[in-house]
Design a protein around this motif. Sequence first.
Motif, PDB file in Angstrom:
ATOM      1  N   PHE A   1      -9.926  35.922 -18.910  1.00  0.00           N
ATOM      2  CA  PHE A   1      -9.123  34.713 -18.889  1.00  0.00           C
ATOM      3  C   PHE A   1      -7.694  35.077 -18.503  1.00  0.00           C
ATOM      4  CE2 PHE A   1      -6.053  31.937 -20.978  1.00  0.00           C
ATOM      5  CZ  PHE A   1      -6.409  30.715 -20.423  1.00  0.00           C
ATOM      6  N   LEU A   2      -7.168  34.423 -17.486  1.00  0.00           N
ATOM      7  CA  LEU A   2      -5.820  34.677 -17.008  1.00  0.00           C
ATOM      8  C   LEU A   2      -5.004  33.391 -17.067  1.00  0.00           C
ATOM      9  CD1 LEU A   2      -6.763  36.783 -13.873  1.00  0.00           C
ATOM     10  CD2 LEU A   2      -6.059  37.637 -16.085  1.00  0.00           C
ATOM     11  N   SER A   3      -3.765  33.494 -17.527  1.00  0.00           N
ATOM     12  CA  SER A   3      -2.916  32.310 -17.594  1.00  0.00           C
ATOM     13  C   SER A   3      -2.470  31.892 -16.206  1.00  0.00           C
ATOM     14  CB  SER A   3      -1.699  32.590 -18.482  1.00  0.00           C
ATOM     15  OG  SER A   3      -0.960  33.690 -17.979  1.00  0.00           O
ATOM     16  N   ASP A   4      -2.372  32.843 -15.270  1.00  0.00           N
ATOM     17  CA  ASP A   4      -2.015  32.522 -13.904  1.00  0.00           C
ATOM     18  C   ASP A   4      -3.280  32.317 -13.086  1.00  0.00           C
ATOM     19  OD1 ASP A   4       0.682  32.926 -14.546  1.00  0.00           O
ATOM     20  OD2 ASP A   4       0.470  35.085 -14.182  1.00  0.00           O
ATOM     21  N   LYS A   5      -3.197  31.425 -12.125  1.00  0.00           N
ATOM     22  CA  LYS A   5      -4.368  31.177 -11.279  1.00  0.00           C
ATOM     23  C   LYS A   5      -4.652  32.386 -10.402  1.00  0.00           C
ATOM     24  CE  LYS A   5      -3.895  26.132 -11.120  1.00  0.00           C
ATOM     25  NZ  LYS A   5      -3.712  24.952 -10.261  1.00  0.00           N
ATOM     26  N   GLU A   6      -3.597  33.038  -9.937  1.00  0.00           N
ATOM     27  CA  GLU A   6      -3.769  34.228  -9.113  1.00  0.00           C
ATOM     28  C   GLU A   6      -2.958  35.361  -9.730  1.00  0.00           C
ATOM     29  OE1 GLU A   6      -2.817  33.546  -5.072  1.00  0.00           O
ATOM     30  OE2 GLU A   6      -4.310  31.980  -4.781  1.00  0.00           O
ATOM     31  N   VAL A   7      -3.538  36.529  -9.710  1.00  0.00           N
ATOM     32  CA  VAL A   7      -2.868  37.696 -10.276  1.00  0.00           C
ATOM     33  C   VAL A   7      -2.293  38.522  -9.138  1.00  0.00           C
ATOM     34  CG1 VAL A   7      -3.131  39.734 -11.705  1.00  0.00           C
ATOM     35  CG2 VAL A   7      -4.502  37.705 -12.183  1.00  0.00           C
ATOM     36  N   ASP A   8      -1.004  38.774  -9.209  1.00  0.00           N
ATOM     37  CA  ASP A   8      -0.335  39.571  -8.189  1.00  0.00           C
ATOM     38  C   ASP A   8       0.100  40.888  -8.816  1.00  0.00           C
ATOM     39  OD1 ASP A   8       2.451  40.417  -6.829  1.00  0.00           O
ATOM     40  OD2 ASP A   8       1.170  39.440  -5.346  1.00  0.00           O
ATOM     41  N   ALA A   9      -0.278  41.994  -8.212  1.00  0.00           N
ATOM     42  CA  ALA A   9       0.005  43.312  -8.778  1.00  0.00           C
ATOM     43  C   ALA A   9       1.504  43.557  -8.926  1.00  0.00           C
ATOM     44  CB  ALA A   9      -0.629  44.398  -7.917  1.00  0.00           C
ATOM     45  N   LYS A  10       2.293  43.134  -7.956  1.00  0.00           N
ATOM     46  CA  LYS A  10       3.741  43.362  -8.040  1.00  0.00           C
ATOM     47  C   LYS A  10       4.370  42.546  -9.164  1.00  0.00           C
ATOM     48  CE  LYS A  10       4.579  44.878  -3.298  1.00  0.00           C
ATOM     49  NZ  LYS A  10       5.363  44.685  -2.056  1.00  0.00           N
ATOM     50  N   VAL A  11       3.820  41.372  -9.431  1.00  0.00           N
ATOM     51  CA  VAL A  11       4.308  40.580 -10.559  1.00  0.00           C
ATOM     52  C   VAL A  11       4.027  41.317 -11.869  1.00  0.00           C
ATOM     53  CG1 VAL A  11       4.006  38.440 -11.849  1.00  0.00           C
ATOM     54  CG2 VAL A  11       4.101  38.389  -9.345  1.00  0.00           C
ATOM     55  N   ILE A  12       2.849  41.941 -11.951  1.00  0.00           N
ATOM     56  CA  ILE A  12       2.508  42.724 -13.149  1.00  0.00           C
ATOM     57  C   ILE A  12       3.483  43.889 -13.326  1.00  0.00           C
ATOM     58  CG2 ILE A  12       0.755  44.209 -14.195  1.00  0.00           C
ATOM     59  CD1 ILE A  12      -1.355  42.454 -12.854  1.00  0.00           C
ATOM     60  N   ILE A  13       3.835  44.571 -12.236  1.00  0.00           N
ATOM     61  CA  ILE A  13       4.780  45.689 -12.302  1.00  0.00           C
ATOM     62  C   ILE A  13       6.136  45.196 -12.792  1.00  0.00           C
ATOM     63  CG2 ILE A  13       5.915  47.533 -11.016  1.00  0.00           C
ATOM     64  CD1 ILE A  13       2.876  47.836 -11.379  1.00  0.00           C
ATOM     65  N   ASP A  14       6.565  44.028 -12.283  1.00  0.00           N
ATOM     66  CA  ASP A  14       7.835  43.457 -12.746  1.00  0.00           C
ATOM     67  C   ASP A  14       7.788  43.175 -14.240  1.00  0.00           C
ATOM     68  OD1 ASP A  14       9.146  43.536 -10.308  1.00  0.00           O
ATOM     69  OD2 ASP A  14       8.432  41.552  -9.685  1.00  0.00           O
ATOM     70  N   ARG A  15       6.670  42.648 -14.713  1.00  0.00           N
ATOM     71  CA  ARG A  15       6.547  42.332 -16.140  1.00  0.00           C
ATOM     72  C   ARG A  15       6.500  43.600 -16.988  1.00  0.00           C
ATOM     73  NH1 ARG A  15       2.250  37.203 -16.198  1.00  0.00           N
ATOM     74  NH2 ARG A  15       3.589  35.766 -15.023  1.00  0.00           N
ATOM     75  N   VAL A  16       5.929  44.666 -16.441  1.00  0.00           N
ATOM     76  CA  VAL A  16       5.956  45.957 -17.144  1.00  0.00           C
ATOM     77  C   VAL A  16       7.396  46.367 -17.421  1.00  0.00           C
ATOM     78  CG1 VAL A  16       5.532  48.430 -16.896  1.00  0.00           C
ATOM     79  CG2 VAL A  16       3.736  46.811 -16.319  1.00  0.00           C
ATOM     80  N   MET A  17       8.237  46.303 -16.392  1.00  0.00           N
ATOM     81  CA  MET A  17       9.630  46.717 -16.542  1.00  0.00           C
ATOM     82  C   MET A  17      10.414  45.750 -17.410  1.00  0.00           C
ATOM     83  SD  MET A  17       9.782  49.602 -15.104  1.00  0.00           S
ATOM     84  CE  MET A  17      11.557  49.878 -15.088  1.00  0.00           C
ATOM     85  N   ASP A  18      10.125  44.449 -17.312  1.00  0.00           N
ATOM     86  CA  ASP A  18      10.834  43.453 -18.117  1.00  0.00           C
ATOM     87  C   ASP A  18      10.565  43.644 -19.609  1.00  0.00           C
ATOM     88  OD1 ASP A  18      11.877  42.318 -15.850  1.00  0.00           O
ATOM     89  OD2 ASP A  18      10.363  40.727 -15.712  1.00  0.00           O
ATOM     90  N   ASN A  19       9.407  44.220 -19.951  1.00  0.00           N
ATOM     91  CA  ASN A  19       8.995  44.336 -21.350  1.00  0.00           C
ATOM     92  C   ASN A  19       9.131  45.746 -21.923  1.00  0.00           C
ATOM     93  OD1 ASN A  19       7.631  41.625 -22.310  1.00  0.00           O
ATOM     94  ND2 ASN A  19       7.021  41.905 -20.173  1.00  0.00           N
ATOM     95  N   VAL A  20       9.816  46.644 -21.206  1.00  0.00           N
ATOM     96  CA  VAL A  20       9.948  48.029 -21.679  1.00  0.00           C
ATOM     97  C   VAL A  20      10.632  48.081 -23.038  1.00  0.00           C
ATOM     98  CG1 VAL A  20      11.193  50.196 -21.287  1.00  0.00           C
ATOM     99  CG2 VAL A  20       9.822  49.205 -19.456  1.00  0.00           C
ATOM    100  N   ASP A  21      11.775  47.402 -23.177  1.00  0.00           N
ATOM    101  CA  ASP A  21      12.516  47.465 -24.443  1.00  0.00           C
ATOM    102  C   ASP A  21      11.698  46.907 -25.600  1.00  0.00           C
ATOM    103  OD1 ASP A  21      14.669  48.620 -23.210  1.00  0.00           O
ATOM    104  OD2 ASP A  21      15.725  46.724 -22.860  1.00  0.00           O
ATOM    105  N   LYS A  22      10.892  45.892 -25.325  1.00  0.00           N
ATOM    106  CA  LYS A  22      10.081  45.281 -26.375  1.00  0.00           C
ATOM    107  C   LYS A  22       8.845  46.116 -26.686  1.00  0.00           C
ATOM    108  CE  LYS A  22       7.389  41.804 -25.432  1.00  0.00           C
ATOM    109  NZ  LYS A  22       6.910  40.462 -25.038  1.00  0.00           N
TER     110      LYS A  22
END
Length: 499
Positions: free
Chosen positions: A100-121
């Motif tokens: 189950f994915l909240s986004d209709k399409e999964v983009d690998a670069k978006v995932i990489i961005d989210r990895v970096m956005d969530n490093v501190d957390k």
Amino acid sequence: MQKILFIVFICLYTTSNAQKSSILLDQETSNAVPYATVQYGETQGVLTNGDGAFTLPENIENSDTITISSLGYTNKSFLFSELSDTLYISSSSIALDEVFLSDKEVDAKVIIDRVMDNVDKNYVTTLSKKRFFLRSSFNDNIKKLDVDLDKSTFEEIDQDFVDNMVRKIPKYVDSYREYLGDIYGDDKDQKIELIKVANLYNPTEDEAFNDVMNTIERILKENLGENTYIKVKSGLIGFKRDQEEVMNKIDPAQMTPEERAKDSIENLQNRKEYANEKIEKAFNQLFWKHDSELDVFHKIRKYNFEIEGVTQFGDEMAYVITFSPKKNADYAGKMFVNVNDFGVYRLEYHNVHELGSFKLFGVSNKNELNTGKMIFKKNDDQKYTPQYIEFKIAHTFGVDRPFKFLIKKGSWIWNKRLKEVKVQVGAIATNSYKTQVVVYDENPISEDTYDAVTPDINFEYKEFNEFNPDFWKGFNIIAPNQAIKSFSSLEEEEASSDK
């Protein structure tokens, strides 16, 4: 009856308190499963090594539960009494469209961005104390060593002498250093307190080189007179050593007790500084660091990313993302990213071409290999912390140029030339080193605790000429691979062959 009960007790005690080793294999392929977690307590565990092997420490009870987990495999649990020499685990793959994915399409670069956005957390970056085990492996391989004598005015030095010196130098040498200690600090600054250090090395390498140098030094001393000096010259480059420097060289065998004590302290200090250097480099290689040689997360435009699918890790799932370089990027590899919080469980990379080279005046160097692995685990606070860091680097070095050794009298450039040796050197050598860091227990500490840490050199240090399994008995380390187990120094091999 009492004797029988005593024997039964001893057998049971030995069974539950002796170290046990096993190897972990894939159920379908029978291939080794490297770097899997083997947990034997609420927070205790070991990693399988690159060959899938592991050793559990002493004092585990037969009734204790062992749980094995690895990315892409179904968890396996059993009692310690059921541990066998070979274990199998089954793979568990999930199709991407089953998740189950909240986004209709999964983009690998978006995932990489989210990895970096969530490093501190997601990641532990605050002060803590961590137990670590570090293993460094060195390999030196001289593929070519030709020394042709062009000219010699020394009676003792001819081509046969040169050939004999070249033969004495070992062409392949490997060595290993192992460190156990505690890391105090955060992801930026660390203090290291060492507990035990083992140096598994070939003394024959130093002895062979020293034998060659001592022979040359002896010849030079016999030909040095008052107000003379040695000049080594290669092309336009040259340096000189005065007669006093050669004549006053200290023989280690003739050191005083005070000099030996000072040398021992310097040796321990060097071991501590080396461990500090390797731990600092390992933590600087963490993927979100700007100092990391891996630039995939900071220069995503230089890479192609592809989601291969989703795999299972315990009760959670992870995207399997591969990356490859575009025109000017350096690395390719694979990462496993949690589908919920975008934390990276595991990252592997390797270079796809030479990372640098130069060739100038007959001297060349190529940076041919740079590979690495990072494995993270979640703590009780559901934050990721490094569990295993590995990097390996290899270089090839070459020399093809003439060298002159001159003994001259006086201090002017036109001073009298007394003796001369001229050689043409052609050499090619590769050297590689691999660093593995395993992090075990981690606990938060205060700034006062961190400030109070003053690392010293009061740790146990041993040198070995062959693998010694007893040195680490009772300690939690990554199991040695076959190369380390079969290691014996050239000195030991020669002694064995003489028996």
